[in-house]
Scaffold this active site. Structure first.
Site, PDB file in Angstrom:
ATOM      1  N   LYS A  83       1.056  -1.218  -0.158  1.00  0.00           N
ATOM      2  CA  LYS A  83       0.060   0.075  -0.096  1.00  0.00           C
ATOM      3  C   LYS A  83       0.751   1.290  -0.110  1.00  0.00           C
ATOM      4  O   LYS A  83       0.469   2.100  -0.819  1.00  0.00           O
ATOM      5  CB  LYS A  83      -0.720  -0.146   1.090  1.00  0.00           C
ATOM      6  CG  LYS A  83      -2.001  -1.082   1.143  1.00  0.00           C
ATOM      7  CD  LYS A  83      -2.779  -1.201   2.515  1.00  0.00           C
ATOM      8  CE  LYS A  83      -3.763  -2.517   2.470  1.00  0.00           C
ATOM      9  NZ  LYS A  83      -4.528  -2.759   3.551  1.00  0.00           N
ATOM     10  N   GLN A 117      -4.130  -1.055   9.854  1.00  0.00           N
ATOM     11  CA  GLN A 117      -4.018  -2.428   9.427  1.00  0.00           C
ATOM     12  C   GLN A 117      -4.703  -3.455  10.409  1.00  0.00           C
ATOM     13  O   GLN A 117      -4.372  -3.498  11.585  1.00  0.00           O
ATOM     14  CB  GLN A 117      -2.825  -2.793   8.800  1.00  0.00           C
ATOM     15  CG  GLN A 117      -2.493  -4.028   8.295  1.00  0.00           C
ATOM     16  CD  GLN A 117      -3.181  -4.404   6.994  1.00  0.00           C
ATOM     17  OE1 GLN A 117      -3.184  -3.274   6.098  1.00  0.00           O
ATOM     18  NE2 GLN A 117      -3.696  -5.335   6.526  1.00  0.00           N
ATOM     19  N   ASP A 121     -11.010   2.758   4.428  1.00  0.00           N
ATOM     20  CA  ASP A 121     -11.075   1.413   4.377  1.00  0.00           C
ATOM     21  C   ASP A 121     -12.599   0.935   4.316  1.00  0.00           C
ATOM     22  O   ASP A 121     -13.438   0.225   4.090  1.00  0.00           O
ATOM     23  CB  ASP A 121     -10.783   0.630   5.675  1.00  0.00           C
ATOM     24  CG  ASP A 121      -9.255  -0.104   5.347  1.00  0.00           C
ATOM     25  OD1 ASP A 121      -9.149  -0.286   3.951  1.00  0.00           O
ATOM     26  OD2 ASP A 121      -8.626  -0.398   6.164  1.00  0.00           O
TER      27      ASP A 121
END
Ligand code: NAD
Length: 287
Positions: A55, A99, A122
């Site tokens: 990412k 994450q 997200d």
């Protein structure tokens, strides 16, 4: 006369993602402001490290600004909460990605819920998931968006089709099901307690596997000509494989995604799109 069955068309996630990333790159090339993404990694889960590295690398390649925060495995919940609150205030960081999974001492819901909705790239906060359910998408989960993009790329019409999603997680299965429903598919969600999985999958014009079990979806479970999207990422015999028995299913399906080079790269591309969207939302909020 012998009828020859055409093998499935392989959906090249890498190629589709590359185009999206190139478009993003051109879009922001001459803009004064760059989309900024904060990536937070707690601990050293090897899979998480790989995802986060990818990412971060992609962010830099498309010309986005990226700040990475590597925290110790024993970081306390309050310390992580304080970091997220700080990042919420930073004007140059438009998106915040924490994450998952987080270590056991930290309540994931509490952390995710502390991210400002317009920075939640997200799409996991209740605000963004709620908007998705109400059909008013704000920032939607990247993997689910990736799945939809790949299905749409086949040119197969979604409306009126039987879509079966195997897996009901909040980050993949449920949002994919909602998005398919929004496009007027007739949606079935299967999970670990589903009886006779094959009975459901065999009826699917569109089949999405998001489970985490290698070769769970065999060719006997796939309808002739179906669109099969494999979200799974599993390590088996030193290789990365999906949930679908790709080698055999490709003889039955109409379209199928490989693993790797399928949903994975598209998820990153969708995350980048979400980060740009977060910057645009921040601008609208300022005005
Ligand atoms: P999860 O563990 O949260 O959910 C798995 C789901 O599978 C559950 O809903 C469970 O009920 C269901 N399930 C388990 N066994 C089953 C069975 N035998 N039959 C039917 N359903 C069953 O996992 P997740 O976070 O949704 O991830 C699923 C997979 O997708 C994993 O392999 C993960 O690594 C991968 N993933 C890939 C991406 C990507 O970008 N490609 C992103 C997220 C997750």
């Amino acid at each position: 006369m012998i009828l020859l069955k055409m093998p499935a068309k392989i959906i090249d996630g890498n190629k589709i993602a590359e185009k999206i990333l190139n478009d993003l790159k051109s879009k922001i090339k001459n803009s004064k402001q760059k989309p900024g993404l904060a990536i937070v990694l707690v601990g050293n889960n090897p899979a998480s490290e790989i995802y986060v590295n990818f990412k971060e690398k992609t962010c830099k390649e498309v010309g986005f600004y990226c700040e990475r925060f590597n925290l110790e495995k024993n970081t306390s919940e309050i310390d992580l909460l304080n970091l997220v609150n700080d990042l919420n205030q930073k004007a140059n960081l438009h998106g915040i990605l924490v994450q998952l999974p987080l270590p056991n001492q930290i309540n994931e819901h509490l952390i995710i819920n502390s991210i400002l909705p317009h920075k939640d790239v997200d799409g996991f906060t209740p605000f963004n998931l709620g908007n998705l359910v109400s059909g008013n998408t704000f920032l939607a989960p990247a993997t689910a968006r990736a799945v939809m993009h790949l299905i749409e790329h086949t040119g197969v019409q979604i409306e009126g089709k039987n879509a079966v999603v195997v897996g009901r997680s909040v980050i993949v299965g449920k949002p994919v099901a909602m998005m398919l429903l929004e496009k007027n598919a007739t949606v079935t969600i299967c999970h670990s307690k589903t009886k006779n999985l094959q009975e459901h999958t065999k009826n699917a014009d569109i089949l999405v596997a998001a489970v985490g079990k290698p070769k769970l979806i065999t060719k006997e479970m796939v309808k002739d000509g179906a669109v099969v999207i494999d979200v799974g990422i599993n390590r088996a015999n030193g290789k990365i494989v999906g949930d679908v028995d790709f080698e055999n299913v490709k003889d039955i399906a109409g379209f199928v995604t490989p693993v790797p080079r399928g949903v994975g790269p598209m998820t990153i591309a969708m995350l980048m799109e979400n980060t740009l969207k977060a910057m645009e939302l921040a601008d609208r909020i300022k005005k």
